[in-house]
Design a protein around this motif. Structure first.
Motif, PDB file in Angstrom:
ATOM      1  N   ARG A  70       0.837  -1.196   0.000  1.00 53.52           N
ATOM      2  CA  ARG A  70       0.000   0.000   0.000  1.00 53.52           C
ATOM      3  C   ARG A  70       0.877   1.253   0.000  1.00 53.52           C
ATOM      4  NH1 ARG A  70      -5.521   0.590   3.418  1.00 53.52           N
ATOM      5  NH2 ARG A  70      -6.242   2.461   2.384  1.00 53.52           N
ATOM      6  N   GLY A  71       0.584   2.153  -0.947  1.00 51.38           N
ATOM      7  CA  GLY A  71       1.359   3.369  -1.100  1.00 51.38           C
ATOM      8  C   GLY A  71       2.339   3.305  -2.270  1.00 51.38           C
ATOM      9  N   SER A  72       2.642   2.082  -2.732  1.00 55.98           N
ATOM     10  CA  SER A  72       3.541   1.945  -3.886  1.00 55.98           C
ATOM     11  C   SER A  72       2.833   2.421  -5.152  1.00 55.98           C
ATOM     12  CB  SER A  72       3.954   0.472  -4.072  1.00 55.98           C
ATOM     13  OG  SER A  72       4.677  -0.011  -2.962  1.00 55.98           O
ATOM     14  N   LYS A  73       3.637   2.842  -6.138  1.00 60.70           N
ATOM     15  CA  LYS A  73       3.095   3.317  -7.412  1.00 60.70           C
ATOM     16  C   LYS A  73       3.995   2.858  -8.549  1.00 60.70           C
ATOM     17  CE  LYS A  73       1.012   7.420  -5.449  1.00 60.70           C
ATOM     18  NZ  LYS A  73       0.962   8.843  -5.344  1.00 60.70           N
ATOM     19  N   GLY A  74       3.440   2.837  -9.761  1.00 59.27           N
ATOM     20  CA  GLY A  74       4.246   2.591 -10.945  1.00 59.27           C
ATOM     21  C   GLY A  74       3.960   1.277 -11.643  1.00 59.27           C
ATOM     22  N   GLU A  75       4.873   0.931 -12.540  1.00 56.46           N
ATOM     23  CA  GLU A  75       4.710  -0.262 -13.387  1.00 56.46           C
ATOM     24  C   GLU A  75       4.618  -1.565 -12.603  1.00 56.46           C
ATOM     25  OE1 GLU A  75       3.880  -0.568 -16.634  1.00 56.46           O
ATOM     26  OE2 GLU A  75       3.652   1.601 -16.494  1.00 56.46           O
ATOM     27  N   PRO A  76       5.424  -1.777 -11.543  1.00 55.02           N
ATOM     28  CA  PRO A  76       5.262  -3.032 -10.795  1.00 55.02           C
ATOM     29  C   PRO A  76       3.848  -3.174 -10.207  1.00 55.02           C
ATOM     30  CG  PRO A  76       7.360  -2.025 -10.254  1.00 55.02           C
ATOM     31  CD  PRO A  76       6.579  -1.011 -11.058  1.00 55.02           C
ATOM     32  N   VAL A  77       3.264  -2.075  -9.787  1.00 52.24           N
ATOM     33  CA  VAL A  77       1.896  -2.122  -9.248  1.00 52.24           C
ATOM     34  C   VAL A  77       0.920  -2.484 -10.364  1.00 52.24           C
ATOM     35  CG1 VAL A  77       0.044  -0.822  -8.118  1.00 52.24           C
ATOM     36  CG2 VAL A  77       2.428  -0.495  -7.391  1.00 52.24           C
ATOM     37  N   LYS A  78       1.101  -1.894 -11.546  1.00 46.90           N
ATOM     38  CA  LYS A  78       0.234  -2.248 -12.679  1.00 46.90           C
ATOM     39  C   LYS A  78       0.355  -3.735 -12.999  1.00 46.90           C
ATOM     40  CE  LYS A  78      -0.083   2.115 -15.188  1.00 46.90           C
ATOM     41  NZ  LYS A  78       0.167   2.771 -16.481  1.00 46.90           N
ATOM     42  N   ARG A  79       1.572  -4.252 -12.968  1.00 47.43           N
ATOM     43  CA  ARG A  79       1.772  -5.679 -13.253  1.00 47.43           C
ATOM     44  C   ARG A  79       1.028  -6.538 -12.230  1.00 47.43           C
ATOM     45  NH1 ARG A  79       5.910  -8.041 -16.382  1.00 47.43           N
ATOM     46  NH2 ARG A  79       5.820 -10.278 -16.182  1.00 47.43           N
ATOM     47  N   ALA A  80       1.131  -6.181 -10.953  1.00 47.26           N
ATOM     48  CA  ALA A  80       0.424  -6.937  -9.912  1.00 47.26           C
ATOM     49  C   ALA A  80      -1.088  -6.812 -10.093  1.00 47.26           C
ATOM     50  CB  ALA A  80       0.840  -6.439  -8.529  1.00 47.26           C
ATOM     51  N   GLN A  81      -1.566  -5.622 -10.411  1.00 47.64           N
ATOM     52  CA  GLN A  81      -2.998  -5.427 -10.611  1.00 47.64           C
ATOM     53  C   GLN A  81      -3.508  -6.251 -11.785  1.00 47.64           C
ATOM     54  OE1 GLN A  81      -2.814  -1.117 -10.826  1.00 47.64           O
ATOM     55  NE2 GLN A  81      -3.662  -0.906  -8.763  1.00 47.64           N
ATOM     56  N   ARG A  82      -2.750  -6.307 -12.886  1.00 50.79           N
ATOM     57  CA  ARG A  82      -3.166  -7.128 -14.026  1.00 50.79           C
ATOM     58  C   ARG A  82      -3.217  -8.604 -13.624  1.00 50.79           C
ATOM     59  NH1 ARG A  82       0.539  -4.302 -15.999  1.00 50.79           N
ATOM     60  NH2 ARG A  82       0.829  -3.186 -17.845  1.00 50.79           N
ATOM     61  N   ALA A  83      -2.190  -9.050 -12.893  1.00 49.01           N
ATOM     62  CA  ALA A  83      -2.142 -10.446 -12.452  1.00 49.01           C
ATOM     63  C   ALA A  83      -3.319 -10.770 -11.541  1.00 49.01           C
ATOM     64  CB  ALA A  83      -0.812 -10.721 -11.741  1.00 49.01           C
ATOM     65  N   LEU A  84      -3.623  -9.881 -10.617  1.00 43.78           N
ATOM     66  CA  LEU A  84      -4.763 -10.095  -9.721  1.00 43.78           C
ATOM     67  C   LEU A  84      -6.068 -10.116 -10.504  1.00 43.78           C
ATOM     68  CD1 LEU A  84      -3.567  -7.725  -6.889  1.00 43.78           C
ATOM     69  CD2 LEU A  84      -3.954 -10.197  -6.622  1.00 43.78           C
ATOM     70  N   ARG A  85      -6.190  -9.208 -11.456  1.00 43.06           N
ATOM     71  CA  ARG A  85      -7.406  -9.143 -12.277  1.00 43.06           C
ATOM     72  C   ARG A  85      -7.561 -10.433 -13.083  1.00 43.06           C
ATOM     73  NH1 ARG A  85      -7.331  -4.489 -16.491  1.00 43.06           N
ATOM     74  NH2 ARG A  85      -6.137  -6.037 -17.599  1.00 43.06           N
ATOM     75  N   ARG A  86      -6.476 -10.990 -13.548  1.00 41.12           N
ATOM     76  CA  ARG A  86      -6.534 -12.239 -14.318  1.00 41.12           C
ATOM     77  C   ARG A  86      -6.853 -13.426 -13.421  1.00 41.12           C
ATOM     78  NH1 ARG A  86      -1.333 -10.462 -17.878  1.00 41.12           N
ATOM     79  NH2 ARG A  86      -2.522  -9.071 -19.229  1.00 41.12           N
ATOM     80  N   GLY A  87      -6.675 -13.252 -12.145  1.00 40.67           N
ATOM     81  CA  GLY A  87      -7.039 -14.293 -11.186  1.00 40.67           C
ATOM     82  C   GLY A  87      -8.529 -14.205 -10.925  1.00 40.67           C
ATOM     83  N   ARG A  88      -8.895 -13.852  -9.735  1.00 37.39           N
ATOM     84  CA  ARG A  88     -10.316 -13.789  -9.385  1.00 37.39           C
ATOM     85  C   ARG A  88     -10.771 -12.397  -8.983  1.00 37.39           C
ATOM     86  NH1 ARG A  88     -11.112 -19.008  -5.531  1.00 37.39           N
ATOM     87  NH2 ARG A  88     -10.210 -20.552  -6.924  1.00 37.39           N
ATOM     88  N   SER A  89     -10.103 -11.368  -9.488  1.00 37.25           N
ATOM     89  CA  SER A  89     -10.477  -9.997  -9.134  1.00 37.25           C
ATOM     90  C   SER A  89     -10.638  -9.143 -10.391  1.00 37.25           C
ATOM     91  CB  SER A  89      -9.417  -9.379  -8.209  1.00 37.25           C
ATOM     92  OG  SER A  89      -9.312 -10.089  -7.009  1.00 37.25           O
ATOM     93  N   PRO A  90     -11.568  -9.522 -11.286  1.00 36.37           N
ATOM     94  CA  PRO A  90     -11.715  -8.769 -12.529  1.00 36.37           C
ATOM     95  C   PRO A  90     -12.173  -7.330 -12.327  1.00 36.37           C
ATOM     96  CG  PRO A  90     -13.519 -10.317 -12.282  1.00 36.37           C
ATOM     97  CD  PRO A  90     -12.529 -10.608 -11.191  1.00 36.37           C
ATOM     98  N   GLU A  91     -12.710  -7.030 -11.162  1.00 33.56           N
ATOM     99  CA  GLU A  91     -13.177  -5.673 -10.886  1.00 33.56           C
ATOM    100  C   GLU A  91     -12.042  -4.691 -10.603  1.00 33.56           C
ATOM    101  OE1 GLU A  91     -12.331  -7.377  -6.915  1.00 33.56           O
ATOM    102  OE2 GLU A  91     -13.174  -8.193  -8.749  1.00 33.56           O
ATOM    103  N   LEU A  92     -10.849  -5.203 -10.353  1.00 31.28           N
ATOM    104  CA  LEU A  92      -9.715  -4.348  -9.996  1.00 31.28           C
ATOM    105  C   LEU A  92      -9.285  -3.496 -11.186  1.00 31.28           C
ATOM    106  CD1 LEU A  92      -7.738  -3.625  -7.725  1.00 31.28           C
ATOM    107  CD2 LEU A  92      -6.234  -5.424  -8.598  1.00 31.28           C
TER     108      LEU A  92
END
Length: 170
Positions: A13-35
């Protein structure tokens, strides 16, 4: 075994940038499509990380460290598609737009030729309007993340995750 997200830094929490986008895409591809993929590690991302960690048998601390990165699906970006884009990914995009439009956003690209022109842009804009996301006719993270309710997944999955950019070690 090749790690899907090699060389990624620990983020929280509080991090920003490309690594966060990568994690968000990975989470969205899992079971969090709303992210939403916005590159900002806020409360919503933290909650998705904790849920993912629980399901993966990891300690649910909301921090994406090496064990969480190793368990996450590939978080590589899908290509940005816009007027002038060409190729197999555009053909797949046009196919999905054609197949899904009749029951949802009505406007098709009127052909599958692998060229992103004005008719494909109009269909993408109709999809974006239907999904209640910013309408710009460009297929980027927000459009790739559109959930096709009742169809069992997010838009990028229908077009094909094989078009995600190859992982890059940092």
């Amino acid at each position: 075994m090749i790690m899907a997200n090699p060389g990624q830094p620990t983020i929280q929490r509080g991090s920003k940038g490309e690594p966060v986008k990568r994690a968000q895409r990975a989470l969205r591809r899992g079971r969090s499509p709303e992210l939403i993929v916005d590159g900002v590690f806020g409360r919503a991302t933290e909650e998705c990380v904790k849920r993912f960690q629980e399901r993966a048998g990891l300690r649910p601390d909301g921090i994406v460290g090496s064990k969480t990165w190793a368990a996450l699906p590939d978080g590589s970006a899908m290509p940005v598609l816009k007027n002038g884009s060409t190729g197999r990914v555009v053909s797949r995009l046009q196919t999905v737009l054609t197949d899904e439009a009749p029951s949802r956003w009505q406007i098709t690209p009127q052909g599958i030729d692998g060229i992103f022109g004005r008719k494909t842009k109009a269909s993408v804009e109709a999809l974006q309007d239907w999904a209640d996301i910013p309408v710009d006719g460009v297929v980027g993270d927000r459009t790739w993340g559109v959930e096709l309710a009742g169809a069992g997944g997010i838009f990028e999955r229908f077009v094909g995750l094989e078009f995600a950019e190859a992982p890059v070690a940092h």
